[in-house]
Design a protein around this motif. Structure first.
Motif, mmCIF file in Angstrom:
data_model
loop_
_atom_site.group_PDB
_atom_site.id
_atom_site.type_symbol
_atom_site.label_atom_id
_atom_site.label_comp_id
_atom_site.label_asym_id
_atom_site.label_seq_id
_atom_site.Cartn_x
_atom_site.Cartn_y
_atom_site.Cartn_z
ATOM 1 N N ASP A 142 -14.481 3.314 -3.613
ATOM 2 C CA ASP A 142 -14.523 2.879 -2.216
ATOM 3 C C ASP A 142 -13.245 2.114 -1.928
ATOM 4 O O ASP A 142 -13.058 1.002 -2.390
ATOM 5 C CB ASP A 142 -15.743 1.983 -1.978
ATOM 6 N N ASP A 143 -12.350 2.717 -1.153
ATOM 7 C CA ASP A 143 -11.038 2.100 -0.949
ATOM 8 C C ASP A 143 -10.707 2.003 0.538
ATOM 9 O O ASP A 143 -9.600 2.291 0.963
ATOM 10 C CB ASP A 143 -9.966 2.920 -1.675
ATOM 11 N N LYS A 144 -11.688 1.613 1.338
ATOM 12 C CA LYS A 144 -11.445 1.484 2.768
ATOM 13 C C LYS A 144 -10.625 0.220 3.048
ATOM 14 O O LYS A 144 -10.680 -0.752 2.308
ATOM 15 C CB LYS A 144 -12.777 1.408 3.521
ATOM 16 N N SER A 145 -9.888 0.264 4.127
ATOM 17 C CA SER A 145 -9.140 -0.922 4.534
ATOM 18 C C SER A 145 -10.102 -1.952 5.106
ATOM 19 O O SER A 145 -11.212 -1.634 5.528
ATOM 20 C CB SER A 145 -8.086 -0.546 5.582
ATOM 21 N N PHE A 146 -9.668 -3.192 5.116
ATOM 22 C CA PHE A 146 -10.497 -4.285 5.613
ATOM 23 C C PHE A 146 -10.012 -4.721 6.993
ATOM 24 O O PHE A 146 -8.809 -4.746 7.253
ATOM 25 C CB PHE A 146 -10.453 -5.472 4.639
ATOM 26 N N PRO A 147 -10.937 -5.082 7.875
ATOM 27 C CA PRO A 147 -10.538 -5.480 9.230
ATOM 28 C C PRO A 147 -9.962 -6.887 9.265
ATOM 29 O O PRO A 147 -10.252 -7.721 8.396
ATOM 30 C CB PRO A 147 -11.845 -5.396 10.019
ATOM 31 N N ASN A 148 -9.151 -7.133 10.275
ATOM 32 C CA ASN A 148 -8.567 -8.450 10.533
ATOM 33 C C ASN A 148 -8.848 -8.843 11.980
ATOM 34 O O ASN A 148 -9.281 -8.017 12.790
ATOM 35 C CB ASN A 148 -7.053 -8.420 10.314
#
Length: 622
Positions: free
Chosen positions: A108-114
């Protein structure tokens, strides 16, 4: 690397590896071990390539996992680097790209929100942002999930009254929106707050996101007292409400650490050949959520799993100043050096032994342990369902990979095909696919034709990429939303492509199209049904409903994109940014088409050459 003359193509094992020692020196670098079909088995790094490879050349003394890997090795490839740190970074890039069977893989390599407070506007908006930090403004994050971001944005709106509307909407407002009425926005769009006052709100929000909530509350209290002395009771009441909202936010953040300003808390728990890694994000002395990961560990021990996780996790993310662990890594100094190089500053990696930091790690470890227990329980249930599915539909074995197909359209418009994937681990959402229908079948509302296009594109690509059908991308079972006609058509399509040995089942609504009365169709067999309370029936219904949801979502997204399309989309050189600027300036694409060269050149970001290009596009259209 060129092949070794005295090693046959079919030879495998430690003797093959020994042949490479003659050509290696003590340089740092990365090595790849390949099987007889040239599939990458393992990617590793080494401070000294010759020394590392010599370990694999020994006939004994290996763990079961390494011994199996050596037995399958038919050839090797090497890349030298200047430093071991470079080798570590290159190793993880290759692992993520090649996904070798014997490596630890972060799946699982989704980007993280900011959170982004946008720049370049007198009244900056605040919004959620995911992806590269290319837009101007101040970024705060990462947050563990969209939910964590949304909760924080909701808090910020209540306390600081910042706008969340887009710039075109902001420019077009003539009266306050509902958010102003419910005290979630200061309504700068209609002049309810001055630019200086709004800048103060933005500064307070920035201080809050940096963890300086006490200062913000003290400033608000002083402003409220001053407003009361000046008998500005309405303003004092508004400040009182903001202080009350901020107090509620602070009371809900009692779990936030006081002595840890910025850190990722990472805990690993392994059991039964599986692993769970929990990551807690601490920023500005606030907990910004947590995320669990389930890497494929391939029999590796805990230090190797932790090292692989850290290097893959931070491959495309900026590490914080501190990374707190519950498990040691194989090469702590090397990992710390690699993360520091990635961040451009010092990053401390360690295992705390006491105090608040140790408590944070203990909490993360408990969550990892509980999350893995839940996953293993769900996996056991899923395994029973797959076994029941095999028995109910007379399959040779429980399917490892199920693909479910469905189409969605409205009278042939915006036709989309959808594929979902399920297996022993449940729904594999990273492997879902959408297919925009390109043939006339979509326009003609031909469901058979659409299904033929989707399956043909899917399996022609599989046959091209893996003709020997050795990868896990090949399904064991196809579920089709439809009855005998659909199954017969699909069977014919698959036979024409030479892949008629994959089991397929059609799921059709039964009497009155009620759920629970489904009929199942297989090629050459009579339709049948399962008993109403059969768990397998519920399982198949969930699979079909998930495929339906996925296909409808893809159709709606395509339809929404078509609705928002304008002639501006067809102008060379006009991308999303220029399109927004033109629409914000003129109000509509029709107004852009009527505009003169001087008017077009007056738009921000539109040069004289681009203005001429836009003008010529619409002139030629006429």
């Amino acid at each position: 690397m060129p092949g070794i003359d005295d090693v046959t193509e079919t030879a495998t094992g430690h003797q093959v590896i020994q042949q490479y020692l003659r050509t290696l020196d003590g340089s740092p670098g990365v090595y790849r071990m390949l099987d007889a079909q040239s599939q990458v088995l393992y990617v590793g790094k080494a401070r000294n390539l010759k020394m590392r490879v010599s370990n694999y050349a020994r006939p004994s003394g290996h763990s079961g996992r390494i011994a199996r890997m050596i037995r399958e090795t038919a050839s090797m490839m090497f890349l030298t680097t200047r430093t071991e740190t470079e080798a570590l970074l290159l190793e993880q890039n290759l692992i993520k790209q090649l996904k070798p069977r014997y490596n630890v893989l972060l799946r699982d390599d989704k980007s993280f929100p900011n959170i982004l407070i946008a720049g370049g506007h007198p009244f900056p908006m605040i919004r959620k942002h995911r992806g590269k930090r290319s837009d101007p403004g101040s970024y705060f994050g990462p947050f563990a999930s969209a939910g964590a971001v949304n909760r924080t944005l909701n808090q910020l709106q209540r306390v600081f009254l910042l706008r969340t509307c887009s710039d075109p909407m902001f420019e077009s407002r003539t009266r306050p929106c509902l958010l102003y009425q419910i005290k979630r926005c200061a309504a700068p769009c209609v002049g309810k707050v001055s630019e200086a006052e709004y800048a103060g709100l933005v500064d307070d929000a920035v201080q809050f996101l940096k963890g300086r909530t006490t200062r913000v509350q003290a400033d608000l209290a002083r402003e409220m007292a001053a407003a009361s002395e000046e008998m500005e009771f309405e303003r004092a009441a508004a400040l009182r409400d903001r202080i009350k909202a901020l107090t509620q936010v602070q009371s809900g953040q009692s779990i936030n650490p006081k002595g840890v300003a910025e850190a990722d808390v990472i805990a690993l728990h392994m059991e039964g050949g599986q692993a769970c890694v929990q990551v807690f994000f601490i920023r500005a002395n606030q907990s910004w959520g947590n995320r669990d990961f389930y890497p494929k560990i391939a029999g590796a021990d805990a230090p190797e799993v932790m090292e692989a996780f850290l290097t893959q996790f931070y491959d495309d993310k900026e590490p914080p100043r501190m990374v707190l662990l519950n498990t040691p890594v194989d090469n702590p100094d090397l990992v710390q050096q690699a993360l520091s190089q990635r961040a451009g500053r010092k990053v401390v990696v360690g295992i705390p032994q006491r105090g608040e930091k140790a408590g944070l790690v203990e909490n993360a470890a408990r969550n990892a342990r509980e999350s893995l227990a839940r996953r293993m329980s769900e996996s056991a249930t899923q395994t029973k369902l797959l076994e029941g599915l095999a028995e109910a539909f007379d399959l040779d074995a429980p399917p490892r990979r199920i693909e479910v197909y469905d189409n969605s359209h409205i009278q042939g418009t915006n036709a989309v095909g959808g594929m979902i994937v399920a297996g022993a681990e449940g729904f594999l959402k990273s492997q879902y696919r959408k297919f925009n229908i390109r043939s006339d079948a979509g326009a003609n509302s031909d469901d058979f034709g659409m299904m033929k296009e989707v399956l043909t594109r899917r399996f022609e690509r599989l046959l091209k990429e893996d003709p020997n059908r050795e990868s896990e991308a090949w399904p064991d079972l196809l579920l089709i939303d439809g009855g005998a006609g659909q199954v017969s058509a699909v069977h014919q399509i698959m036979t024409e492509m030479g892949v008629d040995d994959i089991a397929m089942i059609g799921v059709a609504k039964g009497i009155d199209r009620d759920a629970g009365k489904e009929e199942f169709h297989r090629p050459g067999s009579r339709p049948f049904a399962l008993r109403h309370n059969d768990p397998v029936l519920y399982f198949v219904q969930r699979l079909r409903d998930e495929a339906h949801r996925w296909a409808i979502g893809a159709h709606r997204a395509k339809r929404a994109k078509a609705v928002s399309a304008t002639p501006l989309d067809d102008i060379p050189g006009v991308g999303a940014t220029r399109k927004r600027a033109l629409l914000a300036h003129f109000g509509s694409a029709k107004a852009v088409a009527r505009a003169g060269l001087s008017d077009l050149s007056a738009v921000d970001g539109i040069s004289a050459a681009m203005a001429q290009n836009i003008h010529d596009f619409f002139h030629d259209k006429r």
